[in-house]
Motif scaffolding. Sequence first.
Motif, mmCIF file in Angstrom:
data_model
loop_
_atom_site.group_PDB
_atom_site.id
_atom_site.type_symbol
_atom_site.label_atom_id
_atom_site.label_comp_id
_atom_site.label_asym_id
_atom_site.label_seq_id
_atom_site.Cartn_x
_atom_site.Cartn_y
_atom_site.Cartn_z
ATOM 1 N N ALA A 187 0.821 -1.210 0.000
ATOM 2 C CA ALA A 187 0.000 0.000 0.000
ATOM 3 C C ALA A 187 0.853 1.259 0.000
ATOM 4 C CB ALA A 187 -0.931 -0.003 1.212
ATOM 5 N N LEU A 188 1.951 1.245 0.762
ATOM 6 C CA LEU A 188 2.814 2.423 0.900
ATOM 7 C C LEU A 188 4.270 2.037 0.625
ATOM 8 C CD1 LEU A 188 1.251 3.916 4.159
ATOM 9 C CD2 LEU A 188 0.813 4.626 1.817
ATOM 10 N N PRO A 189 4.588 1.717 -0.630
ATOM 11 C CA PRO A 189 5.955 1.293 -0.951
ATOM 12 C C PRO A 189 6.964 2.393 -0.660
ATOM 13 C CG PRO A 189 4.713 1.762 -2.955
ATOM 14 C CD PRO A 189 3.722 1.785 -1.823
ATOM 15 N N GLY A 190 8.073 2.006 -0.059
ATOM 16 C CA GLY A 190 9.111 2.969 0.292
ATOM 17 C C GLY A 190 9.020 3.475 1.712
ATOM 18 N N VAL A 191 7.868 3.278 2.366
ATOM 19 C CA VAL A 191 7.673 3.698 3.754
ATOM 20 C C VAL A 191 7.979 2.505 4.659
ATOM 21 C CG1 VAL A 191 6.024 4.584 5.445
ATOM 22 C CG2 VAL A 191 5.933 5.370 3.069
ATOM 23 N N ALA A 192 8.670 2.749 5.761
ATOM 24 C CA ALA A 192 8.973 1.671 6.706
ATOM 25 C C ALA A 192 7.676 0.968 7.115
ATOM 26 C CB ALA A 192 9.671 2.238 7.944
ATOM 27 N N PRO A 193 7.685 -0.367 7.175
ATOM 28 C CA PRO A 193 6.445 -1.106 7.455
ATOM 29 C C PRO A 193 5.714 -0.654 8.706
ATOM 30 C CG PRO A 193 8.150 -2.621 6.731
ATOM 31 C CD PRO A 193 8.808 -1.283 6.907
ATOM 32 N N ASN A 194 6.449 -0.346 9.779
ATOM 33 C CA ASN A 194 5.761 0.065 11.008
ATOM 34 C C ASN A 194 5.076 1.415 10.841
ATOM 35 O OD1 ASN A 194 8.441 1.181 10.886
ATOM 36 N ND2 ASN A 194 8.213 1.854 12.999
ATOM 37 N N ILE A 195 5.717 2.332 10.083
ATOM 38 C CA ILE A 195 5.102 3.643 9.831
ATOM 39 C C ILE A 195 3.916 3.482 8.890
ATOM 40 C CG2 ILE A 195 5.478 5.958 8.930
ATOM 41 C CD1 ILE A 195 6.944 5.360 11.534
ATOM 42 N N ALA A 196 4.077 2.609 7.873
ATOM 43 C CA ALA A 196 2.976 2.363 6.937
ATOM 44 C C ALA A 196 1.764 1.794 7.670
ATOM 45 C CB ALA A 196 3.427 1.408 5.836
ATOM 46 N N ALA A 197 2.004 0.867 8.593
ATOM 47 C CA ALA A 197 0.905 0.282 9.369
ATOM 48 C C ALA A 197 0.197 1.341 10.203
ATOM 49 C CB ALA A 197 1.431 -0.838 10.257
ATOM 50 N N GLU A 198 0.969 2.236 10.806
ATOM 51 C CA GLU A 198 0.369 3.302 11.611
ATOM 52 C C GLU A 198 -0.483 4.232 10.748
ATOM 53 O OE1 GLU A 198 3.559 5.254 13.558
ATOM 54 O OE2 GLU A 198 4.073 3.536 14.830
ATOM 55 N N LEU A 199 0.016 4.588 9.566
ATOM 56 C CA LEU A 199 -0.741 5.472 8.674
ATOM 57 C C LEU A 199 -2.028 4.807 8.202
ATOM 58 C CD1 LEU A 199 1.942 7.154 6.380
ATOM 59 C CD2 LEU A 199 0.292 8.304 7.853
ATOM 60 N N LEU A 200 -1.947 3.545 7.843
ATOM 61 C CA LEU A 200 -3.134 2.836 7.374
ATOM 62 C C LEU A 200 -4.165 2.702 8.488
ATOM 63 C CD1 LEU A 200 -1.287 0.125 5.275
ATOM 64 C CD2 LEU A 200 -2.930 1.777 4.347
ATOM 65 N N THR A 201 -3.719 2.415 9.706
ATOM 66 C CA THR A 201 -4.640 2.309 10.838
ATOM 67 C C THR A 201 -5.288 3.658 11.141
ATOM 68 O OG1 THR A 201 -3.341 0.505 11.785
ATOM 69 C CG2 THR A 201 -4.831 1.670 13.265
ATOM 70 N N GLU A 202 -4.491 4.718 11.091
ATOM 71 C CA GLU A 202 -5.028 6.064 11.301
ATOM 72 C C GLU A 202 -6.102 6.379 10.265
ATOM 73 O OE1 GLU A 202 -3.175 10.413 10.407
ATOM 74 O OE2 GLU A 202 -1.991 9.146 11.743
ATOM 75 N N THR A 203 -5.833 5.989 9.014
ATOM 76 C CA THR A 203 -6.809 6.227 7.946
ATOM 77 C C THR A 203 -8.077 5.419 8.177
ATOM 78 O OG1 THR A 203 -5.010 6.645 6.388
ATOM 79 C CG2 THR A 203 -7.175 6.156 5.457
ATOM 80 N N LEU A 204 -7.921 4.164 8.598
ATOM 81 C CA LEU A 204 -9.084 3.329 8.903
ATOM 82 C C LEU A 204 -9.965 3.983 9.960
ATOM 83 C CD1 LEU A 204 -7.738 -0.340 9.085
ATOM 84 C CD2 LEU A 204 -9.601 0.483 7.638
ATOM 85 N N GLU A 205 -9.345 4.495 11.000
ATOM 86 C CA GLU A 205 -10.112 5.134 12.073
ATOM 87 C C GLU A 205 -10.892 6.339 11.548
ATOM 88 O OE1 GLU A 205 -7.408 6.128 15.159
ATOM 89 O OE2 GLU A 205 -6.998 4.055 15.702
ATOM 90 N N GLU A 206 -10.245 7.146 10.706
ATOM 91 C CA GLU A 206 -10.913 8.326 10.156
ATOM 92 C C GLU A 206 -12.093 7.923 9.277
ATOM 93 O OE1 GLU A 206 -7.799 10.290 8.110
ATOM 94 O OE2 GLU A 206 -6.831 11.051 9.931
ATOM 95 N N LEU A 207 -11.888 6.928 8.423
ATOM 96 C CA LEU A 207 -12.968 6.485 7.543
ATOM 97 C C LEU A 207 -14.122 5.882 8.346
ATOM 98 C CD1 LEU A 207 -10.909 4.793 4.657
ATOM 99 C CD2 LEU A 207 -11.977 7.064 4.651
ATOM 100 N N TYR A 208 -13.770 5.131 9.396
ATOM 101 C CA TYR A 208 -14.796 4.484 10.193
ATOM 102 C C TYR A 208 -15.604 5.504 10.989
ATOM 103 C CZ TYR A 208 -16.991 0.686 12.794
ATOM 104 O OH TYR A 208 -17.902 -0.187 13.308
ATOM 105 N N GLU A 209 -14.958 6.541 11.456
ATOM 106 C CA GLU A 209 -15.672 7.566 12.209
ATOM 107 C C GLU A 209 -16.672 8.296 11.323
ATOM 108 O OE1 GLU A 209 -12.622 9.955 13.965
ATOM 109 O OE2 GLU A 209 -12.708 8.856 15.858
ATOM 110 N N ARG A 210 -16.329 8.437 10.046
ATOM 111 C CA ARG A 210 -17.263 9.064 9.109
ATOM 112 C C ARG A 210 -18.489 8.187 8.875
ATOM 113 N NH1 ARG A 210 -13.880 10.280 3.995
ATOM 114 N NH2 ARG A 210 -11.929 10.654 5.098
#
Length: 269
Positions: free
Chosen positions: A229-252
């Motif tokens: 999903a986020l090539p070039g981004v460290a896996p742990n940072i990519a996971a955090e960004l994706l989880t943050e995005t999930l939370e935002e989408l779910y709150e909507r």
Amino acid sequence: MNAPFPQPSSDYAALRRDPEYAELNRALLGLVPAGPAPAVLDVGCGDGAVSELLLRRDPATSLVGVDPDPALLDAARARLGDRARFAVGDASSVSRLFPSEVFDVVVLANCVHLVPDLAEALDAIGRVLAGGGRLVFNSAFYSGAESPADLPRYAELVGTARATARKRGLPLTRSVAGRPSGLRRTAEDYQAALAAAGFTDVVTDERAFILGPRFLTALCSTPMFATAALPGVAPNIAAELLTETLEELYERAPFTITRRCVYFSAARP
């Protein structure tokens, strides 16, 4: 917060702990034939979670696990002690690691989509299976696994996370290889590959399952999903960004995603 989003772990442990994912494994184990003290090879065994389930199912099983990651094998040894043996390798290397026709069952749990050369792997597996032995595998990551109605949700998740990464100056790169070959395979591709490798008595099944917020977070934390999903981004940072995005989408608007898992059981003549 309207849903329980766990902290991302940047590995496969959270996914294996998810109840829905555990049900996929139980369905796979249901395809493993019972027998007196069977010799079982667990390919892509990881930290031994499915190996442990196989031994619980039949403590008399003689089990060997194979995985390319030594750190995961260390975790498997810590989990199972002397109840199983483990070796570094992958699906294509098993015919070099073990004698011919030594296993009654070979299992690939939730990992066949990570095998780059399916024909080579099936040939190697066929060599170590005894006559009449069975190969059992499953995957929820293949072309056609996604519900067409849910494809825009995946696109929104990944697109939003990528936009956030760019805003934060994170070094997104383009994947030269594109989507991994295993993720482009269809259920029909697996059937054709099994036939070409000489396997017979092929039994297949597909079942739908639901990805709720916890399952989605666990999925986004896996190295496979996060790095794709986020090539070039460290896996742990990519996971955090994706989880943050999930939370935002779910709150909507709270949502779930429907996906399918395909199962195969095939015999070596």
